[in-house]
Motif scaffolding. Structure first.
Motif, PDB file in Angstrom:
ATOM      1  N   ASP A 217      48.428 -28.984 -32.128  1.00 45.68           N
ATOM      2  CA  ASP A 217      47.612 -28.365 -31.079  1.00 45.68           C
ATOM      3  C   ASP A 217      48.514 -28.038 -29.897  1.00 45.68           C
ATOM      4  O   ASP A 217      49.234 -28.918 -29.396  1.00 45.68           O
ATOM      5  CB  ASP A 217      46.496 -29.305 -30.615  1.00 45.68           C
ATOM      6  CG  ASP A 217      45.407 -29.475 -31.659  1.00 45.68           C
ATOM      7  OD1 ASP A 217      45.087 -28.468 -32.328  1.00 45.68           O
ATOM      8  OD2 ASP A 217      44.877 -30.593 -31.805  1.00 45.68           O
ATOM      9  N   THR A 218      48.497 -26.797 -29.462  1.00 46.55           N
ATOM     10  CA  THR A 218      49.288 -26.394 -28.300  1.00 46.55           C
ATOM     11  C   THR A 218      48.358 -26.022 -27.157  1.00 46.55           C
ATOM     12  O   THR A 218      47.244 -25.537 -27.379  1.00 46.55           O
ATOM     13  CB  THR A 218      50.199 -25.198 -28.630  1.00 46.55           C
ATOM     14  OG1 THR A 218      49.400 -24.119 -29.109  1.00 46.55           O
ATOM     15  CG2 THR A 218      51.220 -25.572 -29.688  1.00 46.55           C
ATOM     16  N   THR A 220      48.389 -25.560 -22.413  1.00 45.52           N
ATOM     17  CA  THR A 220      49.153 -25.423 -21.175  1.00 45.52           C
ATOM     18  C   THR A 220      48.558 -26.353 -20.133  1.00 45.52           C
ATOM     19  O   THR A 220      47.329 -26.447 -19.996  1.00 45.52           O
ATOM     20  CB  THR A 220      49.097 -23.970 -20.652  1.00 45.52           C
ATOM     21  OG1 THR A 220      49.556 -23.090 -21.679  1.00 45.52           O
ATOM     22  CG2 THR A 220      49.979 -23.807 -19.428  1.00 45.52           C
ATOM     23  N   PRO A 226      54.071 -25.949 -20.796  1.00 49.70           N
ATOM     24  CA  PRO A 226      53.550 -26.065 -22.170  1.00 49.70           C
ATOM     25  C   PRO A 226      53.400 -27.523 -22.599  1.00 49.70           C
ATOM     26  O   PRO A 226      54.150 -28.395 -22.153  1.00 49.70           O
ATOM     27  CB  PRO A 226      54.618 -25.364 -23.004  1.00 49.70           C
ATOM     28  CG  PRO A 226      55.876 -25.507 -22.221  1.00 49.70           C
ATOM     29  CD  PRO A 226      55.464 -25.443 -20.779  1.00 49.70           C
ATOM     30  N   MET A 228      52.030 -29.941 -26.288  1.00 52.63           N
ATOM     31  CA  MET A 228      51.553 -29.910 -27.672  1.00 52.63           C
ATOM     32  C   MET A 228      51.279 -31.326 -28.161  1.00 52.63           C
ATOM     33  O   MET A 228      51.923 -32.292 -27.716  1.00 52.63           O
ATOM     34  CB  MET A 228      52.564 -29.209 -28.591  1.00 52.63           C
ATOM     35  CG  MET A 228      53.902 -29.885 -28.706  1.00 52.63           C
ATOM     36  SD  MET A 228      55.140 -28.891 -29.626  1.00 52.63           S
ATOM     37  CE  MET A 228      54.464 -28.932 -31.285  1.00 52.63           C
ATOM     38  N   VAL A 248      58.703 -29.491 -25.727  1.00 49.82           N
ATOM     39  CA  VAL A 248      57.978 -28.536 -26.559  1.00 49.82           C
ATOM     40  C   VAL A 248      58.931 -27.457 -27.053  1.00 49.82           C
ATOM     41  O   VAL A 248      58.964 -27.109 -28.233  1.00 49.82           O
ATOM     42  CB  VAL A 248      56.806 -27.902 -25.785  1.00 49.82           C
ATOM     43  CG1 VAL A 248      56.137 -26.808 -26.623  1.00 49.82           C
ATOM     44  CG2 VAL A 248      55.789 -28.963 -25.384  1.00 49.82           C
ATOM     45  N   LEU A 252      59.381 -27.665 -31.052  1.00 52.40           N
ATOM     46  CA  LEU A 252      58.364 -26.807 -31.655  1.00 52.40           C
ATOM     47  C   LEU A 252      58.819 -26.159 -32.964  1.00 52.40           C
ATOM     48  O   LEU A 252      58.039 -26.087 -33.927  1.00 52.40           O
ATOM     49  CB  LEU A 252      57.926 -25.722 -30.655  1.00 52.40           C
ATOM     50  CG  LEU A 252      56.848 -24.747 -31.142  1.00 52.40           C
ATOM     51  CD1 LEU A 252      55.565 -25.496 -31.497  1.00 52.40           C
ATOM     52  CD2 LEU A 252      56.567 -23.686 -30.084  1.00 52.40           C
TER      53      LEU A 252
END
Length: 382
Positions: A217-218, A220, A226, A228, A248, A252
């Motif tokens: 799940d990402t 802000t 950012p 996650m 991140v 990522l």
């Protein structure tokens, strides 16, 4: 419950149309058989009808006997659920065969569903028809496709988990079992207790673990940074890792759905306290911080220095040598192999480096050694 069964070497078996009841049961071998009622989307009315048919008329002989006797009750959706849940395994049919094209060009499971409909209609019509007993007019069973040379094992395991809530027939991490048991210092359920054990300032605990990414799940944060949340699963459980800002960006690319990863991390304080806060006896909370993420498939090459098999001279007959050579050939790779040969009579022990057979240390290789009764040891790099 699944963890308890593993610890006590009790198998939890996939649902089976010939053995499963509505709920979990223990079979004659002492293993747990998953209940038909636990398959998602498989209605209780269908489960009850299936069990009643089995009790009244005996076990199903094969998948064709099953669809004939259950036609009108088990529709295509229910048939797919049983196939994906591996409930037909006792018939000697692999899941992949249901989703291979048959002679008509349609998938076998579609042919099977269509045949069930034709069989039911023919049975109904034959009761009022003068020609009901003529064999040539009856619908013909479709032909079972060959087992495909390659199959998307991960797809079937994911479907299985969606339907029964867990991996039963196999686990996506099974090919990496040796790597994880050798190079992971902790399992995922051990992380939180380790964090909670930090009871004084300045502690730093290195650890490593492996698993499969099952969800990402990402988002802000309020200040536009950012973040996650990554869920990782191993053989024992799951753990959610929260990453922010630069972390991140750094991790990522490695943490995507179904990625099998090896994580090197540390447990340390989330932030530094001011000197006066330390004097007051305050303590910053501890958390998990990632340092490096690599693919599980690369860990042996990165961390395994050499692999040594230990032989005794009395083992060396022609049959044994051939079996060992075949195993080494089938598991050719990049890891250096050394052989320790011990003679009990003289007490001599000699080490050899096998230049001909560098190996790939896989679960199959370890199983092959165990079958031949060959002990082994490893040498880690560094």
């Amino acid at each position: 419950a699944l963890k308890y069964c593993k610890a006590h070497k009790i198998k939890v078996l996939s649902p089976d149309v010939n053995e499963s009841e509505n709920k979990f049961t223990v079979n004659k071998a002492g293993n747990i058989r998953f209940g038909l009622g636990g398959i998602r989307g498989f209605g209780s009315n269908v489960v009850n009808a299936l069990i009643k048919e089995r009790e009244d008329n005996g076990q199903f002989a094969d998948v064709f006997d099953f669809v004939e006797r259950m036609s009108g009750t088990v529709n295509k959706k229910a048939l797919e659920a049983l196939a994906y849940a591996n409930a037909f395994e006792s018939f000697g049919i692999q899941r992949s065969q249901f989703f291979e094209p048959g002679k008509s060009g349609d998938l076998f499971i579609d042919e099977l569903s269509h045949y069930a409909d034709l069989y039911r209609k023919d049975k109904e019509n034959s009761e009022v028809s003068l020609f009901g007993d003529i064999e040539e007019l009856k619908p013909q069973r479709p032909e079972l496709p060959e087992v495909p040379r390659e199959e998307d094992t991960m797809e079937f395991l994911q479907k299985e988990k969606e339907l029964v809530g867990m991996f039963l027939s196999a686990h996506p991490l099974d090919p990496h079992a040796f790597t994880m048991s050798t190079f992971c210092t902790h399992t995922l359920p051990q992380i939180d207790p380790l964090i909670n054990s930090c009871d004084k300032p300045g502690m730093n605990i290195p650890l490593s673990f492996g698993g499969m990414v099952s969800n990402v799940d990402t988002a802000t944060t309020r200040n536009g940074s950012p973040m996650m949340k990554v869920t990782i699963e191993d053989f024992e459980g799951s753990y959610v890792i929260a990453l922010f800002g630069k972390d991140v960006e750094a991790f990522l690319p490695f943490l995507y759905n179904q990625a099998k990863v090896y994580v090197e991390a540390e447990i340390k304080e989330k932030y530094r306290l001011r000197p006066e806060e330390i004097k007051e006896g305050k303590m910053a909370p501890y958390s998990l911080r990632l340092k490096k993420v690599t693919q599980l498939g690369n860990v042996n090459e990165d961390h395994l220095g050499a692999f040594c098999i230990q032989l005794r001279t009395e083992m060396l007959n022609q049959k044994f040598r051939k079996a060992l050579a075949d195993l080494l050939k089938s598991c050719h790779g990049k890891t250096p192999l050394t052989v320790n040969l011990y003679d009990q009579e003289t007490g001599y022990s000699i080490d050899f480096l096998s230049k001909k057979y560098p190996i790939d240390v896989t679960v199959e290789f370890i199983a092959g050694l165990n079958e031949l009764g060959i002990p082994y040891r490893i040498e880690k790099k560094g």
